[in-house]
Enzyme design. Sequence first.
Site, PDB file in Angstrom:
ATOM      1  NE  ARG A 109      -4.014  -2.258   1.843  1.00 37.55           N
ATOM      2  CZ  ARG A 109      -5.218  -2.265   2.353  1.00 37.55           C
ATOM      3  NH1 ARG A 109      -4.901  -2.129   3.831  1.00 37.55           N
ATOM      4  NH2 ARG A 109      -6.272  -3.432   2.274  1.00 37.55           N
TER       5      ARG A 109
ATOM      6  CE1 TYR B  35      -1.515  -0.629  -7.778  1.00 41.77           C
ATOM      7  CE2 TYR B  35      -0.537  -2.384  -9.314  1.00 41.77           C
ATOM      8  CZ  TYR B  35      -0.848  -1.593  -8.826  1.00 41.77           C
ATOM      9  OH  TYR B  35       0.970  -0.734  -9.203  1.00 41.77           O
ATOM     10  CD  GLU B  36      -0.779  -4.364  -3.512  1.00 43.59           C
ATOM     11  OE1 GLU B  36      -1.794  -4.779  -2.378  1.00 43.59           O
ATOM     12  OE2 GLU B  36      -0.787  -4.822  -4.545  1.00 43.59           O
ATOM     13  N   GLY B  37      -6.392  -2.702  -2.555  1.00 45.61           N
ATOM     14  CA  GLY B  37      -7.671  -1.906  -1.680  1.00 45.61           C
ATOM     15  C   GLY B  37      -8.042  -0.793  -2.597  1.00 45.61           C
TER      16      GLY B  37
END
Lengths: 595, 595
Positions: free
Chosen positions: B296, B439-441
């Site tokens: 993140r 991406y990555e949440g």
Amino acid sequence: MPSYQAPLRDIAFVAHELLDLGSHYQQLAGCEALDPATFDAIVEEGAKFAAEQLAPLNAIGDQHGCRWQDGRVSTPPGFAAAFRQFAANGWLGLDKDPQYGGQGLPPSLGFVIHELLCSANHAFSQFPNLTGGATSTISEHADEALRQRFLPALIEGRWSGTMCLTEPHCGSDLGLLRTRAEPQADGSYRISGSKMFISAGEHDLTENIVHLVLARIDGAPAGVKGISLFVVPKIRVEADGSLGAANGVSCGSIEEKMGLHGNPTCVLNFDDACGYLLGEAHRGLNAMFTFINESRLAVAQQAQAHAETAFQGALAYARERLQMRATPRLRPELPADPIIGHADVRRMLLTQKAYAEGGRMLTYACAQQVDRLHHAVTPAARAAAARRLALLTPIAKGILSEAGNEAAQLGIQVFGGHGFIREWGMEQIARDVRITSIYEGTNTIQGLDLLTRKVFADGGEALAELLAEIEDFTRTAAAPAELVRPLLEQVNAWREVSAWLHERSGSDANLVGASAFDYLMLAGYTLLGYLWLRAACQAEQALANGSGEADFYQGKRETARFYLQRLLPRAALHRTLIESGSANLMSIADSAFAR
Amino acid sequence: MPSYQAPLRDIAFVAHELLDLGSHYQQLAGCEALDPATFDAIVEEGAKFAAEQLAPLNAIGDQHGCRWQDGRVSTPPGFAAAFRQFAANGWLGLDKDPQYGGQGLPPSLGFVIHELLCSANHAFSQFPNLTGGATSTISEHADEALRQRFLPALIEGRWSGTMCLTEPHCGSDLGLLRTRAEPQADGSYRISGSKMFISAGEHDLTENIVHLVLARIDGAPAGVKGISLFVVPKIRVEADGSLGAANGVSCGSIEEKMGLHGNPTCVLNFDDACGYLLGEAHRGLNAMFTFINESRLAVAQQAQAHAETAFQGALAYARERLQMRATPRLRPELPADPIIGHADVRRMLLTQKAYAEGGRMLTYACAQQVDRLHHAVTPAARAAAARRLALLTPIAKGILSEAGNEAAQLGIQVFGGHGFIREWGMEQIARDVRITSIYEGTNTIQGLDLLTRKVFADGGEALAELLAEIEDFTRTAAAPAELVRPLLEQVNAWREVSAWLHERSGSDANLVGASAFDYLMLAGYTLLGYLWLRAACQAEQALANGSGEADFYQGKRETARFYLQRLLPRAALHRTLIESGSANLMSIADSAFAR
């Protein structure tokens, strides 16, 4: 890949319930015969063509693109056949002059059809759109001989049109234009120079292409007051309209672009090409503004149309995709709920819906003024329409191009990782719509146009009329105070900030430039707020009358609430930014930007 | 095409003047030897590699893309050689454990290098980035045997790493995960299932790929509490680290994406693949969060790095492109002024600059906490760093991914029509950066994480600490009141709105979801405001001390003013939207979205 469905119910809402186009047509010369049923029937035919013929070519156009070889440009598979069918169906002549083969229907009907084309296939829509703009410009500014020579084939779709402004060193600043026009003994001109960013400048759809070219007659004054407009066909056209020899026009290359791959963006070289003066010498920019203004509204529609397709795609996905539990649970029998149940997904969907439907209200409201401009019975009514349209055009282009981009990005976001993947179609929307905040005048230019030429130039008269209309409606609107209040506050803010800017801009030469974009957005959000309040009142009334379409009207009412509570507040932010002044932009030295 | 220049002066400003990393390293176990001169020398080497080796491959990667054939993936020309060189230079081991071949330098130095890689070539940067994440996760959670078996080759760059979470039916909602792990007599597991969206999941850069895979051991509890983490190599690895037979891992396809074409996004099929449990059974998500959190922050940096390159490109163009007259005139001898003289262009450039440099301050400030997390001497200091980092991570990821996207879009806008054309490079930035808010949440997930797990879960303690720090600094800051006041107001607003949300969210189950995104943005804008105020004070002091770099510090001070007057006000809008509640999102019936 999302399948496009023409939003016929919402089109009918805006056309009939909000704008009452049926009664409106009764008051226009030559349009009285268009009743709502005929209107709907024509729109349905257009919707069918868009969904069945054009939408399937949209991804093909993106993936295949246009190809340039030895000066010739081939369009993506299917485009040429679709254009021929489109022309054969008579769509190009819908709102054009019957004297030259058109059907003389009101422009607003053409706007509705144009939205459908843009949603289905923006790249394709540029071919008829530019042809229509060239047709209008020749109709309005050419003498009868030129009209006879060029209009019938454009309206038939045997030829297409383009708009040639930009040169490598001049985009926003047309005063720098260099293309030359040398007068000939026969009254024609020899045009020489290089134009770039010419959409549909060369292609294989039609047997000829009619370029409308800005150039400078030898000896003309410098700057924009020395620019003239010329009709320059790709293949020479005899006086009787038949085709002659090739003209000195060649396509040097086409651009590799972020999107809109289905429409070629051309470098055009004019080399002693034969051209005909369109309108008065040195007044070419004035004549070209017929084309430019029509195109700016077309761009507003392109962006709105993308908001619609991005919304359709995201909504379908949000109904299907199961992730986590919503409150309340929507599908307790499944391992997770459709993401449409989640508040933040709803925020994104409602933003798209508010833009798609709000943008439809705005563009059709503009179209209604275009109708009046051309068909109102009295000169006073035509002048009033011209004034209102001049004010609305930059606002519609500005706010809807920003909104279309935002809606497209939200389309990607709702899809999560799949939004980034080509096959789902959302990323193409984001790439295609990107150009709308740039071409036909960047939004910086729109903001400057709005403030200086549309608000300040007439002493604020056109704006005062609009704000009075909004206030009149709002004060008596049958809507909850929580919706009415923010709009009234915002209308007042618009008036105040306009006066504030006018007062200070004399002593601060950079204030207008520093405020242009934020003022454009403030105007746009407020105008959409007004239209959404009208929609809410209409919906409320339909519900009170016991409409059988409760879902439709509830959706409308709640989207209005969303708009007024969650998007309109942005207008207040833009006011804050305007009032922060120009010093925070101008005080940094040019040399202090870099490191 | 813009040529990337590593912003070494600004990196030094943030590292030395703002964060005083030299003194900071003195207080970290094992990092005392890293003095500023050595730091700068290493950064310069990294800058050279990024600008000379990676930047030239950026457009090639975009245009050529990755190719899949029969399960094998070839990367764009030059990528494999560049990766080998990168590994040979020892960059992969920079901040890794010396026991396994690393150099044991502090993570913050790795962050600086990572920014350079991302600016030069985001697609390429994903290979070392994921390899580093896999290395950290194995280091932190594996037993000694697994470490010995996998770490040396990862640190050497003979193998690379991946992170396998997503499955076709589960992205944000990992509780739905289905990949199975069947225990074997020898302590290993047989992994079976299908993963998608696996960046760098298959390629030709390294002789092996180490997949970190979330899966469910047979009989495990449902939901996220039954998920375990496994090390699953593409080619089996013997106990001594040598390569064995092929494992049951195959790449089924790669995605056609909007951007990031130089990095393959893979579907990976695990078919009775041999894997090793990493950490405790059923606690896999906990272990994977080492990787996720690191990623993140890496995403925040990718976005910041794109803001930097978009700014560099737009600035260079704005200095060259001549259109219209500015006030004052910049180049009276030319027919028009460079567009950098126009207020609205400056608005766009300053937005980019504020994000690029503000994002650098934020990511390096996070990196400083990562240093403390791993190297602080006392457990209390490590715990404090963990707490702060947990709070900052979603904010940095959220605000910088949005900012990076905005800066990229502004890059296109400053270029006008040329921004839409591929050869100028701006549109690639916009396509590449788009994934960072997903991406990555997604940023929805970041907002939910921030509110529920980082603010509410500890009773607001971590937030209170941060806000107190900001207020302490702000109250005594040697900066003009016009800059200090808006920040203090906003800090107060952040505290109030947090309390407001906490109080009401118990009785309104949708309020957190309805506020998550706006809360994330409010936090992000405020945090950047704090950092910009610090930068302004630093610059003011340098100017007062008679610095010979007046341009640099004036630019810094004026960008701070711009930020605080023109970007920070957005935080107040987000508060308004939060306080509008959840009803305007939830009241529309699901069935009323469509028409």
